[in-house]
Design a protein around this motif. Structure first.
Motif, mmCIF file in Angstrom:
data_model
loop_
_atom_site.group_PDB
_atom_site.id
_atom_site.type_symbol
_atom_site.label_atom_id
_atom_site.label_comp_id
_atom_site.label_asym_id
_atom_site.label_seq_id
_atom_site.Cartn_x
_atom_site.Cartn_y
_atom_site.Cartn_z
ATOM 1 N N ASN A 161 0.850 -1.193 0.000
ATOM 2 C CA ASN A 161 0.000 0.000 0.000
ATOM 3 C C ASN A 161 0.885 1.241 0.000
ATOM 4 N N TYR A 162 0.452 2.275 -0.705
ATOM 5 C CA TYR A 162 1.267 3.477 -0.849
ATOM 6 C C TYR A 162 0.485 4.736 -0.483
ATOM 7 N N GLY A 163 1.114 5.597 0.308
ATOM 8 C CA GLY A 163 0.534 6.895 0.608
ATOM 9 C C GLY A 163 -0.213 7.016 1.920
ATOM 10 N N ALA A 164 -0.602 5.906 2.523
ATOM 11 C CA ALA A 164 -1.332 5.941 3.795
ATOM 12 C C ALA A 164 -0.373 5.649 4.940
ATOM 13 N N ASP A 165 -0.397 6.490 5.978
ATOM 14 C CA ASP A 165 0.548 6.299 7.084
ATOM 15 C C ASP A 165 -0.122 5.876 8.381
ATOM 16 N N LYS A 166 -1.451 5.755 8.385
ATOM 17 C CA LYS A 166 -2.180 5.312 9.571
ATOM 18 C C LYS A 166 -2.747 3.914 9.340
ATOM 19 N N ALA A 167 -2.729 3.110 10.383
ATOM 20 C CA ALA A 167 -3.090 1.697 10.264
ATOM 21 C C ALA A 167 -4.474 1.473 9.663
ATOM 22 N N LEU A 168 -5.480 2.167 10.188
ATOM 23 C CA LEU A 168 -6.837 1.938 9.697
ATOM 24 C C LEU A 168 -6.973 2.390 8.244
ATOM 25 N N ASP A 169 -6.318 3.503 7.895
ATOM 26 C CA ASP A 169 -6.325 3.958 6.499
ATOM 27 C C ASP A 169 -5.767 2.872 5.579
ATOM 28 N N ILE A 170 -4.661 2.277 6.006
ATOM 29 C CA ILE A 170 -3.996 1.240 5.210
ATOM 30 C C ILE A 170 -4.921 0.040 5.023
ATOM 31 N N VAL A 171 -5.488 -0.436 6.120
ATOM 32 C CA VAL A 171 -6.315 -1.642 6.076
ATOM 33 C C VAL A 171 -7.580 -1.412 5.255
ATOM 34 N N VAL A 172 -8.258 -0.294 5.463
ATOM 35 C CA VAL A 172 -9.488 -0.019 4.712
ATOM 36 C C VAL A 172 -9.192 0.158 3.231
ATOM 37 N N ASP A 173 -8.100 0.843 2.907
ATOM 38 C CA ASP A 173 -7.735 1.035 1.508
ATOM 39 C C ASP A 173 -7.511 -0.305 0.814
ATOM 40 N N LEU A 174 -6.829 -1.219 1.494
ATOM 41 C CA LEU A 174 -6.577 -2.542 0.921
ATOM 42 C C LEU A 174 -7.854 -3.371 0.840
ATOM 43 N N LEU A 175 -8.753 -3.184 1.782
ATOM 44 C CA LEU A 175 -10.028 -3.901 1.742
ATOM 45 C C LEU A 175 -10.907 -3.404 0.601
ATOM 46 N N ILE A 176 -10.966 -2.091 0.405
ATOM 47 C CA ILE A 176 -11.738 -1.545 -0.716
ATOM 48 C C ILE A 176 -11.122 -1.984 -2.036
ATOM 49 N N ASP A 177 -9.781 -1.952 -2.091
ATOM 50 C CA ASP A 177 -9.040 -2.437 -3.266
ATOM 51 C C ASP A 177 -9.554 -1.782 -4.551
ATOM 52 N N LYS A 178 -9.653 -0.490 -4.513
ATOM 53 C CA LYS A 178 -10.257 0.264 -5.618
ATOM 54 C C LYS A 178 -9.545 0.030 -6.953
ATOM 55 N N ASN A 179 -10.350 -0.247 -7.956
ATOM 56 C CA ASN A 179 -9.874 -0.451 -9.329
ATOM 57 C C ASN A 179 -8.950 -1.657 -9.485
ATOM 58 N N VAL A 180 -8.951 -2.553 -8.500
ATOM 59 C CA VAL A 180 -8.196 -3.806 -8.624
ATOM 60 C C VAL A 180 -9.209 -4.905 -8.964
ATOM 61 N N PRO A 181 -9.228 -5.382 -10.208
ATOM 62 C CA PRO A 181 -10.288 -6.286 -10.686
ATOM 63 C C PRO A 181 -10.530 -7.527 -9.833
ATOM 64 N N LEU A 182 -9.473 -8.224 -9.430
ATOM 65 C CA LEU A 182 -9.639 -9.479 -8.703
ATOM 66 C C LEU A 182 -9.626 -9.295 -7.183
ATOM 67 N N LYS A 183 -9.460 -8.046 -6.729
ATOM 68 C CA LYS A 183 -9.472 -7.735 -5.287
ATOM 69 C C LYS A 183 -8.506 -8.629 -4.515
ATOM 70 N N GLY A 184 -7.282 -8.755 -5.040
ATOM 71 C CA GLY A 184 -6.288 -9.633 -4.411
ATOM 72 C C GLY A 184 -5.872 -9.210 -3.023
ATOM 73 N N HIS A 185 -5.772 -7.893 -2.760
ATOM 74 C CA HIS A 185 -5.373 -7.434 -1.427
ATOM 75 C C HIS A 185 -6.444 -7.796 -0.398
ATOM 76 N N ARG A 186 -7.705 -7.574 -0.759
ATOM 77 C CA ARG A 186 -8.814 -7.932 0.132
ATOM 78 C C ARG A 186 -8.832 -9.432 0.401
ATOM 79 N N LYS A 187 -8.626 -10.207 -0.642
ATOM 80 C CA LYS A 187 -8.630 -11.668 -0.490
ATOM 81 C C LYS A 187 -7.505 -12.129 0.427
ATOM 82 N N ASN A 188 -6.351 -11.478 0.341
ATOM 83 C CA ASN A 188 -5.249 -11.842 1.236
ATOM 84 C C ASN A 188 -5.618 -11.582 2.697
ATOM 85 N N ILE A 189 -6.253 -10.442 2.959
ATOM 86 C CA ILE A 189 -6.639 -10.102 4.331
ATOM 87 C C ILE A 189 -7.660 -11.096 4.880
#
Length: 222
Positions: A161-189
């Protein structure tokens, strides 16, 4: 008489506003009361480790909360985050709500010093060179980067993840996984098989900060 009516109107308005504010505060309080202290303590599995800083430990904490009870996470932390940051409920956000609503509880992730060491090396490499992705700056692909780790762990996956420096920002951003077709970051979590996690947050030349996470399903020999 006029002053009395005005005073009464102000008083009524104050009582109404105070009551609504109190009701909203109570509603938020009731929502977060859905998380028992025992659950919060369980999610904080990285609390005592010395190889992560506090923000990195919080990344583990929020990921674990999301795994323990995805539905309640969506109704509390996610809902408040979306509201507080005025995030549009677009297709990716709506999909995330639906996924968390129907996802079963998962085991918590235990912190791993080896996984953390590996992701810290990669986060520093990406940060110093201004690069992104899972290949090292010298071209070494993810699979080869994981050769040494695969002697101790199996089922290794990685989030960045790039640009987020707070934990919740990082986790939510990866969960939303915006514009990532297969939502791989969300699936990993939310991966049912994962058992261990490593987290590193380091400065980044282009984006200010980057966070890398490694997940593993089991230790070799267990």
């Amino acid at each position: 008489m006029g002053n009395g009516l005005l005073f009464n109107s102000i008083a009524i308005a104050f009582i109404w506003f105070y009551g609504v504010a109190n009701m909203n505060a109570q509603t938020d309080s009731d929502l977060f009361a859905l998380w028992p202290d025992t659950t919060l303590a369980k999610a904080n599995s990285a609390k005592e480790v010395t190889y992560m800083n506090e923000e990195e430990k919080q990344v583990v904490f929020y990921i674990n909360l999301c795994r323990i009870n995805p539905r309640v996470f969506s109704e509390t932390y996610l809902q408040n985050f979306i509201k507080d940051n005025d995030i549009k409920k677009d297709r990716d956000v709506r999909e995330l709500y639906r996924v968390l609503e129907k996802t079963d509880s998962k085991n918590i992730l235990e912190p791993s010093e080896l996984l953390t060491s590996v992701v810290r090396t990669h986060a520093k490499d990406m940060g110093e060179t201004g690069r992104t992705g899972h290949n090292a700056s010298d071209g070494t692909p993810f699979q080869k980067r994981m050769v040494a780790v695969s002697e101790s762990y199996s089922g290794i996956n990685e989030n960045a993840n790039y640009g987020a420096d707070k934990a919740l920002d990082i986790v939510v951003d990866l969960l939303i996984d915006k514009n990532v077709p297969l939502k791989g970051h969300r699936k990993n979590i939310l991966n049912t098989d994962s058992r261990y996690i490593g987290v590193a947050i380091e400065p980044h030349k282009r984006y200010g900060v980057n966070c890398v996470q490694n997940f593993a399903s089991k230790k070799i020999g267990d």
